[in-house]
Design an enzyme around this catalytic site. Sequence first.
Site, PDB file in Angstrom:
ATOM      1  N   ASP A 291     -30.871   8.200   2.884  1.00  0.00           N
ATOM      2  CA  ASP A 291     -30.866   7.754   1.260  1.00  0.00           C
ATOM      3  C   ASP A 291     -30.871   6.313   0.786  1.00  0.00           C
ATOM      4  O   ASP A 291     -31.255   5.399   1.791  1.00  0.00           O
ATOM      5  CB  ASP A 291     -29.129   8.279   0.667  1.00  0.00           C
ATOM      6  CG  ASP A 291     -30.323   8.728  -0.994  1.00  0.00           C
ATOM      7  OD1 ASP A 291     -30.782   8.248  -1.804  1.00  0.00           O
ATOM      8  OD2 ASP A 291     -29.535   8.178  -1.589  1.00  0.00           O
TER       9      ASP A 291
ATOM     10  N   ASP B 241     -24.822   8.947  -0.296  1.00  0.00           N
ATOM     11  CA  ASP B 241     -23.949   8.706  -0.831  1.00  0.00           C
ATOM     12  C   ASP B 241     -23.304   8.979  -1.824  1.00  0.00           C
ATOM     13  O   ASP B 241     -22.078   8.825  -2.057  1.00  0.00           O
ATOM     14  CB  ASP B 241     -23.922   7.310  -1.176  1.00  0.00           C
ATOM     15  CG  ASP B 241     -24.851   7.205  -1.479  1.00  0.00           C
ATOM     16  OD1 ASP B 241     -25.827   8.270  -2.214  1.00  0.00           O
ATOM     17  OD2 ASP B 241     -24.475   6.092  -3.241  1.00  0.00           O
TER      18      ASP B 241
END
Length: 656
Positions: free
Chosen positions: A350, A552
């Site tokens: 990401d 995350d």
Amino acid sequence: MTQDTKYDTPPHTHECGDCACSQPISLETTQRVERPVWPVRDIARLVIASLLTAVCVFVEMPELIALAGFIAAYLLAGYRILWRTATNLARGKIFDENFLMTVASLGAFLIGEYAEGVAVLIFFSVGMVLQNNAIARAKRSIAALMDIRPDRATIRTADGWQSVDPADVPIGSIVQVKPGERIPLDGVVTSGTSYLDTRALTGEGVPRTCTPGIEVLSGFVNLESTIEIETTAAFADSAASRILDLVEHAQEKKATTEQFITRFARVYTPIVLVIAALVAVVPPLLGFHTFEYWIYNALVFLVISCPCALVISIPLSFFGGIGGASKHGILVKGGNYLEALARIEAMAFDKTGTITQGNFAVTSFESVEAAEATSATPIAPTELLALAASAESHSSHPIATSLVVYARTEGATLSEPQDVTERIGGGVQATVDGRRIAVGSAAFLQDIGTTGVPATMPSTVYLAVDGVYAGRFVIEDEVRPDAANTLAELRTLGVHDIYMLTGDEVEITEAIAERVGIDHARGGLLPEDKLTQLEDIMASVQKPATVAAIGDGINDAPVLSRADVGIAMGGIGSDATIQAADIVIMNDDLAKLPLAIRIARKTLGIARQNIVLSLGIKFAIMGLALFGIAHIWLAIFADVGVALIALANAMRAQRA
């Protein structure tokens, strides 16, 4: 954690009986693991049995007295093994190492090899004591992690400060933490300034500064002065409890290598029993030596064949790897994920909060000669900054915060905004010092009738004063300073393809990818698009190579769950992240990724070494036994000696 005698003698569930590998690391076993691991009584009875055997061998005495001495030594050394064999037979469990040792030792007695029969049980028991000690040492790194959850909390009550069980502390309570104490529950500091040791959770050696308003997690150690915390989570939901639950269940998920050993042992044991029976019967029937000679060789064969080295050392290798990783703030949910991580060849990252820090910062401001609606007087750039920042000062959006920080850094003085309205995903309007200010996207400014708005540019926030375009800010998410080096190190470890999958704009995605050296950047993706892209990546990788996804937070949960290995960055504060990920980098340090791969590969290498070592030596000596060359002492080495060598090798997995 309370001292409770019920933890002194936990039940054993593994076929190897008293072996410490039968006792899963849990909150209940923590006390036992921390206690001295050398069993004095067991050592004493083995010493006495050894001395008694030596006396019977080297001291002249009547045959019946010597036999009584051998029997006493035999029972003293092996009563536990004999008892476990009997109870296992009663439950229908025949094929284990206790059965093999019992048959071999009793057989030696029946053919008059009394000293060898006792020696089999003595050395097997000594080996088990040493193995249990090695396993207990391997568990200490996990047991140390268990210490992060305190057993008392000091809370404010109407009668003053009282020490209570943390499980009884309601959310919103004020907890006092003195220097040297662990924070018992997650919360926010309300009073006091100190430093916190976060190593137990994050692996970080540098203490963190703790001031009012800072969020803290259970398990942190207060180092300097007394602080007070308002709790934000119940004891069962605090970070320490969630992490302990994760570690407690890590060993339930076996690696493919561990599963192979379990299946192998179940098939292997009955096969060697059949071979031993054939060795005892077939050669003498064919006229080769006597039955006594071949029964002895069959018994030697049984001692050699005991699979204890494999059954214990392979799980210990993976447990040691998990424990070694935890020392560095890397939580691995099971040996299967450690094994998958060792075969990583592609990674999908990401962007926000993973490759970047998730902290937006203004990199430039460009103003135009905007004019008031009723005047042609230009507005100075510093004043424009002040107007924009004032309008954004009540917004909690990260971009608004970065704009306010930038304006103050440039010396702008902010005013209190009036009539503030905010459109989610668009921008903010407010009245500041009599002017109507709008800050947001180009589309937002155009929707509210702003004139002179230029073409949309990536990473840009636009400013209007009284309906006239007045300037723009370029805002970027700060790239992690270690991102480029970490990605380069991953390539040296054989991670050939590195992807970035993000919902951010394509232009921004490509620019950041180029800056840090990512091979494939794909922006503008919805969550379902990320999942599709990940599946395409996984299909392009040839098995048994694996693909990892790194994110995350909760928005990355679908991708983390789908990948061969899902890795969460900085997930200690998020239930959803811990649940979705297979591995959690607790201190949000991107550089821990290469370290995790090295630990995984070292662990898998040690496990494979133990398989080759154990089977290689055993098969070689078993071959000698089939031809009548091996003797009982060589057989003992093939069992106990090889097991200890394999265990010593497995212990290396802890030293990451």
